[in-house]
Design a protein around this motif. Structure first.
Motif, short mmCIF file in Angstrom:
data_model
loop_
_atom_site.label_atom_id
_atom_site.label_comp_id
_atom_site.label_asym_id
_atom_site.label_seq_id
_atom_site.Cartn_x
_atom_site.Cartn_y
_atom_site.Cartn_z
N ASP A 40 9.32 12.21 58.05
CA ASP A 40 9.79 12.42 59.41
C ASP A 40 9.30 11.31 60.33
O ASP A 40 8.12 11.02 60.39
N LEU B 232 4.20 20.51 66.87
CA LEU B 232 4.72 19.84 65.68
C LEU B 232 3.65 19.04 64.97
O LEU B 232 3.57 19.04 63.74
N ARG B 233 2.80 18.36 65.73
CA ARG B 233 1.75 17.56 65.10
C ARG B 233 0.81 18.47 64.30
O ARG B 233 0.47 18.18 63.15
N LYS C 173 1.47 21.48 63.11
CA LYS C 173 2.19 22.10 61.99
C LYS C 173 2.32 21.13 60.81
O LYS C 173 2.17 21.51 59.65
N LYS C 174 2.62 19.87 61.11
CA LYS C 174 2.78 18.89 60.04
C LYS C 174 1.47 18.70 59.28
O LYS C 174 1.46 18.61 58.04
N ARG C 175 0.38 18.63 60.02
CA ARG C 175 -0.90 18.41 59.36
C ARG C 175 -1.36 19.64 58.59
O ARG C 175 -2.08 19.52 57.59
N TYR D 40 5.52 11.29 61.82
CA TYR D 40 5.03 12.67 61.81
C TYR D 40 4.61 13.09 60.40
O TYR D 40 4.59 14.28 60.06
N LYS D 41 4.26 12.09 59.60
CA LYS D 41 3.67 12.41 58.31
C LYS D 41 2.26 12.96 58.55
O LYS D 41 1.61 12.60 59.52
N PRO D 42 1.75 13.80 57.65
CA PRO D 42 0.40 14.38 57.85
C PRO D 42 -0.68 13.31 57.98
O PRO D 42 -1.67 13.51 58.67
N ARG E 118 6.22 24.17 54.51
CA ARG E 118 6.40 23.46 53.25
C ARG E 118 5.99 24.36 52.10
O ARG E 118 4.91 24.95 52.10
N GLU F 121 6.07 16.21 51.30
CA GLU F 121 6.30 16.10 52.75
C GLU F 121 7.47 15.16 53.00
O GLU F 121 7.52 14.05 52.44
#
Length: 476
Positions: free
Chosen positions: A474, A455-456, A458-460, A368-370, A465, A471
């Protein structure tokens, strides 16, 4: 290989094998006559002798150090000074002999309950406290939970299969009726469970004796079912060596349950009836182990017609053809002749390419890294690749990744569709208590409340943060 619990952070420790010979789950390629080996309760006096003696005679012939000497204070002690008078919480039929690890001081014994599962019996080779912990499971304290489970020694419903000889493979099982995908084919409570530490901490002579006692303490019919399994390479073996060969080529690796204090140490487990199922790289059945009932369940992963052989995969199905052939030859001693391994070169190359892409895609989904490229379209491709490769036992995982990707960008209804499919395919593949299945049930019930919702995206977008904050790594 089981894919269970690869989607989420919490996962059980994997069993570590002590050698190639004990790093697999079962073989039934050839059956050998065992005439001449010692009868129940008797063991050969030495590796070079054919005579048989009682359990006591065998241990006494060069193994006097395993006997505790009762001192004047009345307390039995093992030779190295550890006490052998542990107060067992379970009334075992047998709780000896024992050997102590010279490196850790851990004492490993044989524990047998001949009355377990309606008189089928079961044996353990492990420390006393761990055996007593397992004896607190519902399988022991609620006997009705395993009533009627073992149909092979005490059948009350018609079998879905017959045993027959297969050219070049020996004995195997063949369907005698139409079996729907997801149908239960067979189930068995465990026969022999060995703590993997015995292979690392005891000598072969010691752990092989413990295995032999564990098998010989079982009721006669159960013992015979184990002794009739293949030793794979035959030979003029003593009883102790024969049992070791049988366990080495007919066992499954089982992870501890979530409440087991010994999480780092898996189990080596034998189910003689299930061990009759031969290998196929694209098997039509799959298995999972239920810790509450101490039972291995086998379900069909696709429709099976009468006359088809029932098969399991002995290896990780996501291996290239050459890797599969090497693994099967090295570990089980046979050249795989399944349809996947014998197809023409062009199709084999295309299959290897699909397998490579499946492995690459899974790495993207788990991150789940950007910078992860995972998206719903990739998940749809993932499903298609599984279908092309006939990875029916792992389809639930493909559906689960699709559910997470769609939920991760805020498309709840499509996510729910895939989550429901993951549950429907997952229950027969890994069981209703599996964490992946539970997570998919939660997602299907309320995708907006599930941890994967948006979640995908939001992470991107870097939501949550602070400026300058890196980051976090995750992975799910």
């Amino acid at each position: 290989m089981k894919f269970s619990q690869l989607l989420f952070p919490a996962c059980a420790a994997s069993a570590l094998a002590h050698s190639d010979a004990h790093n697999h789950h079962h073989d039934a390629h050839r059956s050998h006559g065992l005439a001449g080996v010692c009868g129940s309760g008797a063991l050969p006096l030495s590796d070079g002798e054919s005579t048989c003696g009682s359990d006591t005679e065998y241990l006494a012939a060069g193994h006097n150090d395993v006997f505790a000497q009762k001192p004047l204070d009345g307390i039995w002690r093992c030779p190295n000074g550890t006490e052998c008078d542990y107060a067992h919480k379970h009334n075992w039929t047998h709780s000896s002999p024992c050997f102590t690890s010279p490196t850790t001081g851990t004492e490993f014994c044989v524990f047998t309950d001949a009355e377990f599962a309606e008189g089928r019996g079961t044996s353990f080779v492990m420390p006393a406290r761990r055996a007593d912990y397992i004896a607190t499971t519902p399988a022991f304290v609620e006997p009705d939970r395993v009533k009627g489970v073992n149909q092979d020694l005490k059948r009350i419903v018609p079998a879905k299969y017959d045993m027959k000889e297969f050219p070049g493979k020996g004995m195997g099982l063949v369907a005698n009726t139409y079996i729907q995908r997801g149908d239960l084919i067979m189930a068995n409570t465990l026969s022999l469970m060995i703590d993997y530490r015995v292979f690392d901490e005891l000598t072969w002579d010691e752990y092989a004796q413990l295995q032999a006692f564990a098998v010989d303490y079982l009721p006669d019919a159960h013992r015979a079912a184990i002794m009739n399994l293949s030793t794979h390479d035959g030979g003029n073996l003593t009883h102790v060596a024969t049992v070791d060969k049988i366990t080495a080529t007919n066992a499954f690796d089982i992870d501890p349950d979530a409440d087991d204090e010994q999480q780092d140490h898996g189990f080596f487990v034998v189910f003689p009836e299930i061990a009759r199922m031969n290998h196929d790289c694209r098997a039509n059945a799959d298995y999972y182990f239920d810790h509450e009932t101490l039972t291995q369940y086998i379900h069909a992963t696709r429709p099976i017609s009468p006359g088809e052989e029932l098969t399991l995969s002995y290896i990780n199905p996501l291996m290239r053809r050459e890797a599969r052939l090497r693994k099967l030859q090295r570990t089980w001693g046979f050249k795989c002749a399944c349809p996947l391994c014998t197809q023409e070169a062009g199709r084999a190359k295309a299959s290897d390419a699909r397998i490579k892409q499946i492995r690459e895609l899974r790495g993207q989904f788990r991150s789940y890294k950007p910078e992860s490229l995972a998206n719903p379209q990739m998940a749809e491709l993932f499903i298609s690749l599984h279908e092309q490769e006939k990875l029916w036992g792992a389809m639930y995982e493909a559906y689960a990744f699709a559910a997470l990707e769609y939920n991760g960008i805020g498309e709840p209804w499509t996510a729910t569709k895939w989550a429901q499919l993951a549950v429907e395919w997952g229950i027969p593949a890994v069981g209703e208590k599996d964490q992946d299945v539970i997570e998919m049930q939660k997602l299907a019930e309320d995708p907006w409340a599930h941890w994967s919702w948006m979640l995908r995206s939001k992470k991107r977008a870097g939501w949550g943060r602070k400026d300058g904050e890196e980051e976090e790594d995750d992975e799910y």
